[in-house]
Design an enzyme around this catalytic site. Structure first.
Site, PDB file in Angstrom:
ATOM      1  N   LYS B  98       1.107  -1.488  -0.154  1.00  0.00           N
ATOM      2  CA  LYS B  98       0.047   0.364   0.323  1.00  0.00           C
ATOM      3  C   LYS B  98       0.869   1.195   0.040  1.00  0.00           C
ATOM      4  CE  LYS B  98      -2.862   2.610   2.775  1.00  0.00           C
ATOM      5  NZ  LYS B  98      -4.037   3.054   3.707  1.00  0.00           N
ATOM      6  N   GLY B 159      -8.178   9.509   9.285  1.00  0.00           N
ATOM      7  CA  GLY B 159      -8.964   8.861  10.558  1.00  0.00           C
ATOM      8  C   GLY B 159      -9.963  10.412  11.159  1.00  0.00           C
ATOM      9  N   ALA B 187     -10.008   5.169   3.333  1.00  0.00           N
ATOM     10  CA  ALA B 187      -9.680   6.737   4.713  1.00  0.00           C
ATOM     11  C   ALA B 187     -10.732   7.707   4.910  1.00  0.00           C
ATOM     12  CB  ALA B 187      -8.663   7.649   4.338  1.00  0.00           C
ATOM     13  N   GLY B 188     -11.268   7.943   6.196  1.00  0.00           N
ATOM     14  CA  GLY B 188     -12.078   9.517   6.420  1.00  0.00           C
ATOM     15  C   GLY B 188     -13.052   8.743   7.010  1.00  0.00           C
ATOM     16  N   ASN B 209      -9.970   1.647   8.653  1.00  0.00           N
ATOM     17  CA  ASN B 209      -9.412   1.693  10.205  1.00  0.00           C
ATOM     18  C   ASN B 209     -10.365   1.839  11.533  1.00  0.00           C
ATOM     19  OD1 ASN B 209      -7.318   0.897  12.319  1.00  0.00           O
ATOM     20  ND2 ASN B 209      -5.593   1.649  10.563  1.00  0.00           N
ATOM     21  N   THR B 210      -9.911   3.679  10.991  1.00  0.00           N
ATOM     22  CA  THR B 210     -10.434   4.105  12.496  1.00  0.00           C
ATOM     23  C   THR B 210     -11.685   3.895  12.763  1.00  0.00           C
ATOM     24  OG1 THR B 210      -8.651   5.835  11.794  1.00  0.00           O
ATOM     25  CG2 THR B 210      -9.774   6.420  13.280  1.00  0.00           C
TER      26      THR B 210
END
Lengths: 68, 265
Positions: B98, B159, B187-188, B209-210
């Site tokens: 990645k 995040g 993301a986001g 993830n987050t």
């Protein structure tokens, strides 16, 4: 001095495997679980060069860590 | 549901998950399992004493069950990304990377020029390159021409939990699927509905993830994201109804049992 993971350390004359085992031992990580870079050259899983470290050598010992 | 193939590998799940920000490994393991994800991202870091998040992951997860995707997080230039990618390959034995080249610490936006340079070199070195990019379809197409395995446009800053901020641009990605490798929206995101929304647009996969790790119940949230991604993909493949400017009654307009003006009652 030898640079080990960004820190200057008196490790001249030690072998790379000694240094790697010491770094891994402090953290409780198996030496099989790390990759090692000596002066921009990568050495994999235990097949590290036998030559003693010399002044100015740069050693990186890395492992898989959490990340996104 | 159709299969997703990346770099010749058939994947069982269209949800990719990160391993960052979990309180502990036990919670991470449980959340990853609940997510149903197969592709799991990791970072490459120095073995240091006392550094947060620096427990080794090798023994923390059953890597027979997951496809490891090492990232180049921390790289600010192409040269730094190459170094991290090579270390990641040495560590994991995987050619997948990645690719993240991020010089900006505030918004963590990727550098398109350095990303392109790094991708070019890594493809030549035999990596399957999954580049993290701003939602720029022109850059995505150029990375596709290099031979990147995917493109990974960001929905919002890493995040941030701002959701599908870049929806309009991601719609252009969807319309250009024919000339792009698999599109992994990364993301986001904050809510599973946003992941479903990205999949409904035509994304091939979503990376989270987050939104899972920082949820109050990461295991339940991981399961919710897994279901949302499946639902979104199924809806995309099912195809939506046409949109209309005005209402269209669902019940028959004839035969309504109400009195007519000319009736005696």
């Amino acid at each position: 001095m030898v640079w080990i993971n960004g820190k200057a350390v008196e490790a001249e004359g030690k072998s790379l495997s000694e240094v790697v085992e010491a770094v891994c031992g402090q953290r409780g990580i198996s030496p099989d679980a790390v990759a090692v870079m000596l002066n921009d050259e990568i050495w994999v899983k235990g097949r590290w060069p036998a030559r003693p470290l010399a002044t100015g050598d740069v050693v990186e010992v890395v492992a898989m860590m959490q990340g996104g | 549901m159709s299969e997703l193939v990346i770099a010749g590998r058939r994947l069982n799940s269209r949800l990719f998950v990160g391993t960052g920000k979990y309180r502990d490994f036990a919670l991470m393991r449980e959340a990853l399992e609940a997510s149903g994800a197969e592709v799991v991202t990791v970072s490459v870091r120095r073995v240091e004493v006392g550094a947060a998040g620096h427990q080794g992951l090798l023994e923390a997860l059953d890597w027979q069950r997951y496809r490891v995707l090492p990232n180049t997080a921390g790289a600010r230039t192409a040269v730094e990304a190459l170094r991290l990618a090579r270390l990641g390959r040495a560590l994991t034995g995987s050619d997948w990377v990645k690719l993240e080249v991020i010089p900006d610490p505030t918004y963590l936006l990727p550098d398109p020029l350095e990303t392109y340079r790094a991708a070019e070199a890594l493809v030549q070195e035999g990596f399957a390159v999954l580049p993290y990019i701003a939602p720029d379809p022109v850059l995505a197409h150029k990375l596709a021409c290099l031979g990147c395995a995917t493109v990974m446009p960001l929905a919002a800053p890493i995040g941030s939990g701002q959701g599908l901020k870049n929806r309009a641009m991601l719609e252009i990605f969807a319309r250009q699927r024919a000339v792009l490798p698999p599109v992994v929206v990364d993301a986001g995101l904050r809510w599973p509905s946003e992941a479903a929304g990205a999949m409904e647009l035509g994304a091939d996969a979503v990376l989270v993830n987050t939104a899972i790790a920082e949820a109050q119940d990461p295991v339940a949230m991981a399961a919710a994201f897994g279901q949302a991604v499946r639902a979104g993909r199924m809806a995309y493949e099912a195809g939506p109804m046409p949109e209309r400017a005005s209402a269209s009654p669902s019940s028959p307009t004839q035969g309504v049992p109400l009195p007519q003006p000319e009736m005696p009652l």
